[in-house]
Design an enzyme around this catalytic site. Structure first.
Site, short mmCIF file in Angstrom:
data_model
loop_
_atom_site.label_atom_id
_atom_site.label_comp_id
_atom_site.label_asym_id
_atom_site.label_seq_id
_atom_site.Cartn_x
_atom_site.Cartn_y
_atom_site.Cartn_z
CB THR A 73 4.32 -19.89 -6.41
OG1 THR A 73 4.14 -18.87 -6.02
CG2 THR A 73 2.76 -20.95 -5.60
CB THR A 230 1.80 -14.74 -16.78
OG1 THR A 230 0.68 -14.63 -16.40
CG2 THR A 230 2.07 -14.06 -18.11
NE ARG A 232 4.36 -23.75 -12.07
CZ ARG A 232 4.32 -22.14 -12.02
NH1 ARG A 232 5.05 -21.39 -13.14
NH2 ARG A 232 4.28 -22.69 -11.10
CD GLU A 261 9.41 -22.48 -19.14
OE1 GLU A 261 8.07 -22.04 -19.35
OE2 GLU A 261 9.24 -22.31 -17.95
CG HIS A 284 9.42 -18.48 -16.81
ND1 HIS A 284 8.61 -19.82 -16.26
CD2 HIS A 284 8.70 -18.31 -15.57
CE1 HIS A 284 7.89 -20.45 -15.29
NE2 HIS A 284 8.11 -19.10 -14.78
CB ALA A 286 5.22 -13.11 -15.54
CD1 TRP A 287 8.66 -15.64 -12.64
CD2 TRP A 287 10.56 -15.12 -11.26
NE1 TRP A 287 10.35 -15.82 -13.00
CE2 TRP A 287 11.02 -15.77 -12.47
CE3 TRP A 287 10.60 -14.60 -9.93
CZ2 TRP A 287 12.92 -15.97 -11.77
CZ3 TRP A 287 11.98 -14.50 -9.38
CH2 TRP A 287 13.33 -15.04 -10.18
#
Length: 314
Positions: A73, A230, A232, A261, A284, A286-287
């Site tokens: 996104t 969760t 940025r 990251e 990173h 969660a998605w």
């Protein structure tokens, strides 16, 4: 069409991106450094990337480039103004993580409120086996039901987190940040900080939201509140969060994103998590449920298909 995927490891190997139906050459790299980007992308009509930086200087050296298809996104890795000036389209993907991110947030809430990480760490050290009774009470356990959840960002993800939280019996407050008037359904930012037992961040990263959670805003929080991010990494001041955890101003934190990251080995939060069980860090992800990634890959390919179709109609 020459298509170059610059960082294919942003997608799990067991979920490949469907290939476009039109004739094309597909080249894929697991990782691409800044020094490698121009050489690898110089003949590309279409670049696929998640996090590779595409600056103005780089885009100016890619005259064949027509489309940047982002497998995420966020578009902050691309100089959007330069892309527009150079006639390069940029297509991102939205909505693919509308289930998995809220579920991850709910999991973090339960983990923090029930001190799950602390209990699990104890089993690794064998502490329970040394107990003189059937249980012990070293970590706090508080109910999720009846807690107040402060949500920053009322988009797709923030709204779904709020919906699920209300089903669990939580009171949900959506924060109105830096506005002269407070919209219906929102609560002033400072009031949310003061009232919330748990804060969760789902707002976009902009100049006004960078370091949204800092020493000053943390000082307004209810003592012992929990922080979840969760969104940025740069939404929080990492050192300020460390200090708030050490002082007890924050009762715990669960972070899926960090400012850099992957993080440096001496990142203060990573170091603190080694000794503080009420600080949970996930990398990173969660998605990244299988269903979300599958949806993402299909949308990336559809973005490419739609762009080429429009190009051919001109």
């Amino acid at each position: 069409m020459n298509i170059v995927f610059l960082d294919s490891t942003a997608i799990p190997k067991h979920i490949p991106i469907p290939r476009p139906s039109f004739p094309h050459n597909w080249v894929e790299y697991e990782y691409t450094s800044a020094e490698q980007t121009i050489e690898r992308a110089k003949d590309a009509d279409i670049i696929i990337t998640s996090k590779v930086i595409l600056s103005r200087e780089m885009l100016q050296q890619l005259p064949k480039l027509k489309l940047i298809a982002i497998t995420a996104t966020g578009t902050n890795n691309v100089d959007l103004e330069a892309a527009k000036e150079l006639g390069v389209a940029v297509k991102n993907v939205t909505g693919y993580s509308a289930t998995t991110v809220p579920e991850h947030v709910l999991g973090m809430i339960f983990a923090l409120k029930h001190s799950l990480a602390g209990w699990q760490r104890d089993q690794i050290t064998g502490k329970w086996t040394e107990s003189k009774q059937f249980c012990y009470f070293d970590y706090p356990i508080t109910d999720v039901k009846g807690s107040t959840l402060g949500v920053f960002g009322k988009g797709c993800l923030g709204t779904e987190v709020g919906r699920l939280a209300e089903l669990l019996g939580m009171k949900v407050l959506y924060a109105e940040h830096r506005a002269t008037t407070c919209r219906e359904g929102y609560t002033p930012f400072e009031e949310v900080l003061k009232q919330a037992d748990i804060l969760t961040l789902h707002c976009a990263l902009t100049e006004t939201t960078k370091n949204l959670i800092n020493q000053e805003t943390l000082s307004l929080c209810k003592k012992g509140a929990y922080l979840i991010n969760t969104g940025r990494g740069p939404l929080i001041d990492e050192q300020a969060v460390c200090d708030a955890l050490k002082s007890g101003r924050l009762g715990g934190a669960a972070l899926d994103v960090l400012v850099k990251e992957p993080p440096e080995k001496n990142n203060p939060l990573i170091e603190l998590a080694k000794t503080m069980p009420n600080l949970i860090i996930t990398p990173h992800i969660a998605w990244a449920s299988d269903s979300a990634v599958t949806t993402l890959t299909k949308k990336v390919t559809q973005n490419i298909e739609d762009f080429v179709q429009q190009l051919n109609q001109k």
